[in-house]
Design an enzyme around this catalytic site. Structure first.
Site, mmCIF file in Angstrom:
data_model
loop_
_atom_site.group_PDB
_atom_site.id
_atom_site.type_symbol
_atom_site.label_atom_id
_atom_site.label_comp_id
_atom_site.label_asym_id
_atom_site.label_seq_id
_atom_site.Cartn_x
_atom_site.Cartn_y
_atom_site.Cartn_z
ATOM 1 N N HIS A 158 0.817 -1.223 0.000
ATOM 2 C CA HIS A 158 0.000 0.000 0.000
ATOM 3 C C HIS A 158 0.844 1.263 0.000
ATOM 4 C CE1 HIS A 158 -4.069 -1.761 0.739
ATOM 5 N NE2 HIS A 158 -3.302 -2.792 1.033
ATOM 6 N N ASP A 366 3.562 9.321 -0.827
ATOM 7 C CA ASP A 366 2.357 8.598 -0.428
ATOM 8 C C ASP A 366 2.072 7.513 -1.472
ATOM 9 O OD1 ASP A 366 0.068 8.041 1.058
ATOM 10 O OD2 ASP A 366 -0.441 10.165 1.264
HETATM 11 C C1 GDG Z 1 -2.106 3.820 3.312
HETATM 12 C C2 GDG Z 1 -1.063 4.471 2.389
HETATM 13 C C3 GDG Z 1 -2.742 4.399 0.531
HETATM 14 C C4 GDG Z 1 -8.421 9.966 7.820
HETATM 15 N N1 GDG Z 1 -8.766 10.672 8.913
HETATM 16 C C5 GDG Z 1 -9.961 10.199 9.317
HETATM 17 C C6 GDG Z 1 -10.344 9.179 8.434
HETATM 18 N N2 GDG Z 1 -9.390 9.058 7.530
HETATM 19 C C7 GDG Z 1 -9.455 8.111 6.387
HETATM 20 C C8 GDG Z 1 -9.463 8.837 5.070
HETATM 21 C C9 GDG Z 1 -8.944 7.743 4.138
HETATM 22 C C10 GDG Z 1 -8.000 6.961 5.045
HETATM 23 O O1 GDG Z 1 -8.322 7.271 6.389
HETATM 24 C C11 GDG Z 1 -6.559 7.369 4.835
HETATM 25 O O2 GDG Z 1 -6.127 6.822 3.639
HETATM 26 P P1 GDG Z 1 -4.892 7.425 2.851
HETATM 27 O O3 GDG Z 1 -4.800 6.700 1.556
HETATM 28 O O4 GDG Z 1 -5.105 8.884 2.644
HETATM 29 O O5 GDG Z 1 -3.609 7.242 3.759
HETATM 30 P P2 GDG Z 1 -2.992 6.086 4.742
HETATM 31 O O6 GDG Z 1 -3.782 5.927 5.974
HETATM 32 O O7 GDG Z 1 -1.574 6.494 4.947
HETATM 33 O O8 GDG Z 1 -3.057 4.723 3.901
HETATM 34 C C12 GDG Z 1 -1.766 5.290 1.298
HETATM 35 C C13 GDG Z 1 -3.662 3.649 1.474
HETATM 36 O O9 GDG Z 1 -2.915 2.929 2.462
HETATM 37 C C14 GDG Z 1 -4.542 2.651 0.723
HETATM 38 O O10 GDG Z 1 -3.776 1.784 -0.067
HETATM 39 O O11 GDG Z 1 -3.523 5.237 -0.318
HETATM 40 O O12 GDG Z 1 -0.805 5.830 0.418
HETATM 41 O O13 GDG Z 1 -0.173 5.292 3.142
HETATM 42 O O14 GDG Z 1 -9.976 6.895 3.716
HETATM 43 O O15 GDG Z 1 -10.749 9.289 4.766
HETATM 44 N N3 GDG Z 1 -11.495 8.505 8.556
HETATM 45 C C15 GDG Z 1 -12.324 8.849 9.575
HETATM 46 N N4 GDG Z 1 -12.001 9.848 10.466
HETATM 47 C C16 GDG Z 1 -10.847 10.551 10.375
HETATM 48 O O16 GDG Z 1 -10.600 11.476 11.182
HETATM 49 N N5 GDG Z 1 -13.497 8.218 9.703
#
Ligand code: GDG
Length: 465
Positions: A158, A366
């Site tokens: 990821h 990322d």
């Molecule tokens: C890893 C990789 C890759 C965030 N704050 C809250 C919340 N979130 C949710 C977001 C989003 C998820 O968490 C975060 O996903 P990201 O992709 O932005 O980043 P990582 O957590 O680092 O994820 C990344 C991912 O895996 C998938 O393969 O894209 O590059 O690092 O869905 O909305 N959700 C809630 N409250 C929050 O305060 N409910």
């Protein structure tokens, strides 16, 4: 039909898999429900050795079994907090300066992978397909092979895969890549991650990579592929719209008193570029006095991994920066940065995205960045906000109609913010449409199905030693 076994560091709870607006848990659960199977991993609990060894705990939901185990304090410290999050995570995000390496933690990481593999054995059937997720589990297939497992095993990373000159900073880099070669299929978020892996194979492991991404190295043959993780954009659009008139949105709107809103949401992680983002926003207030008092940045940043020192440091730095910038530019009725160190419900986030004029997503590195995709999906197509996105997010390859920026170039980011805040409606609509098309073409279902399709195409009789 073969069952599917999903293995990830953390297992979603049955409730999380029923979220109404997609999310990884829902996507993976969809495949599990279709084929029947098991989702196996850590429960998130730290337990005694006796309790850990008594697992896994099983919870049934239709044809899907959720199988979880607890970790002992020592395993948590060495495998999770140590090697996974203080060595692999920083190096894979190009932050060697923040990485530390301890042999004892690496040994713990391998030990826990072997222990988890052993715990899974009693749940496995000979024709199950196994799909392993993320950097915590690089040696998991090798551990299963050592138990005599010959099933197809796929792995999806990821996070970014670093260029070889970065990866070699981890002392056992060769063992790690050798372990990865025990999978039958290794999936990456972007072509540059895949290329970095291939570079390591050819330059450091003296292996071969052919035009079909067939890799031969360490006496094994595997395939690699690029599978860009997506979202279900129309479900998010529907959710954002459904909740747009809820109390929290109305309260925010009222408190803004007509000011423009820039929204950012990230786990509190140094890879997300939060400090650089605050400084770029400061740059905007400094260079363009007309925006002072007229634009607010809302940064939601729920803390994660708060027992890792580097995460404590980034939190302190951000608190300092938010305080400094607010001290400089606040008025009696105006606070430029609202920095919220807490988690919000998903439906609240989506409706706040819809309310804002700019989505500000500027990670330093990322794998994909789902927030960028969610921001686009949550917009009102008649009056959409503009996404300002780092070129170092995997999502930048698909969201080409965002304003792409280099997060290290504070003046450039500031220009993009100005442009986004003043963009005419026609241009906003057309950019939004282009980005939405990209999200629909490659949604979460496409990601999941194409990975599983390629895994099933691996010859079952592949030689496995
Ligand atoms: C890893 C990789 C890759 C965030 N704050 C809250 C919340 N979130 C949710 C977001 C989003 C998820 O968490 C975060 O996903 P990201 O992709 O932005 O980043 P990582 O957590 O680092 O994820 C990344 C991912 O895996 C998938 O393969 O894209 O590059 O690092 O869905 O909305 N959700 C809630 N409250 C929050 O305060 N409910």
């Amino acid at each position: 039909m073969s069952r599917l076994i999903v293995v990830s560091n953390r297992v979603a709870t049955p409730t999380e898999t029923k979220g109404s607006a997609g999310g990884l848990a829902v996507g993976v659960f969809g495949a599990l429900k279709e084929k029947g199977g098991v989702w196996f991993g850590w429960s998130g609990d730290v337990v005694s050795e006796t309790v850990a060894n008594a697992g896994p705990t099983l919870e049934q939901d239709g044809n899907v079994t959720f199988a979880t185990v607890g970790l002992t304090r020592k395993d948590y410290d060495q495998y999770y907090r140590g090697f996974s999050n203080a060595t692999l995570w920083p190096v894979f995000h190009y932050r060697n300066d923040l990485a530390c390496y301890e042999r004892i933690e690496y040994a713990g990481y391998r030990r826990v992978n072997a222990w988890l593999a052993h715990r899974l054995m009693k749940l496995l059937k000979p024709d199950d397909d196994i799909w392993v997720h993320d950097y915590h589990l690089l040696p998991f297939a090798e551990a299963l092979r050592a138990e005599g497992v010959t099933n197809r095993i796929g792995f999806f990373l990821h996070i970014p895969f670093p260029a070889p000159q970065i990866l070699i900073n981890i002392p056992p880099h060769e063992e790690l890549v050798k372990s990865l070669c025990c999978y039958d299929l290794v999936g990456f978020q972007t072509t540059s991650d895949q290329t970095a892996f291939h570079d390591y194979i050819t330059r450091h492991a003296h292996g071969k990579v052919d035009q079909d991404n067939r890799v031969e190295a360490f006496g094994r043959t595997l395939r690699t592929g690029v599978y860009r993780i997506g979202i279900f954009p129309d479900e998010i659009a529907e959710q954002a719209k459904r909740y747009e008139s809820r109390q929290h949105v109305l309260e925010l709107k009222q408190s803004l008193e007509g000011r423009k809103l820039i929204m950012s949401v990230d786990r509190l992680d140094y890879s997300k570029g939060l400090v650089e983002r605050f400084r770029a926003f400061e740059h905007l207030l400094e260079r363009s006095p007309e925006w002072r008092g007229n634009v607010t940045l809302v940064q939601i940043a729920p803390p994660t991994r708060s027992d890792v020192v580097t995460y404590q440091q980034i939190r302190q730095e951000l608190e300092y920066e938010a305080g400094r910038i607010n001290g400089k530019y606040s008025g009696l009725d105006y606070t430029p940065i609202r920095y919220l160190n807490q988690r919000y419900d998903r439906w609240k986030l989506m409706s706040l995205f819809r309310e804002s004029q700019v989505g500000f997503v500027t990670p330093l590195h990322d794998g994909m960045n789902l927030v960028a995709k969610e921001y686009v999906a949550a917009q009102n197509p008649d009056d959409p906000g503009v996404l300002v996105l780092s070129t170092f997010a995997g999502a930048a390859a698909e969201l080409t109609a965002a304003l792409l920026v280099n997060p290290h170039d504070s003046a450039g980011v500031c220009e993009a913010l100005q442009r986004a805040l003043s963009m005419p409606l026609d241009e906003r609509r057309s950019r939004h449409e282009t980005n939405m098309d990209a999200l629909r073409r490659n949604d979460l279902g496409v990601w999941r199905d194409s990975f599983l399709h390629d895994l099933q195409a691996v010859p079952a009789s592949r030689s496995r030693t």
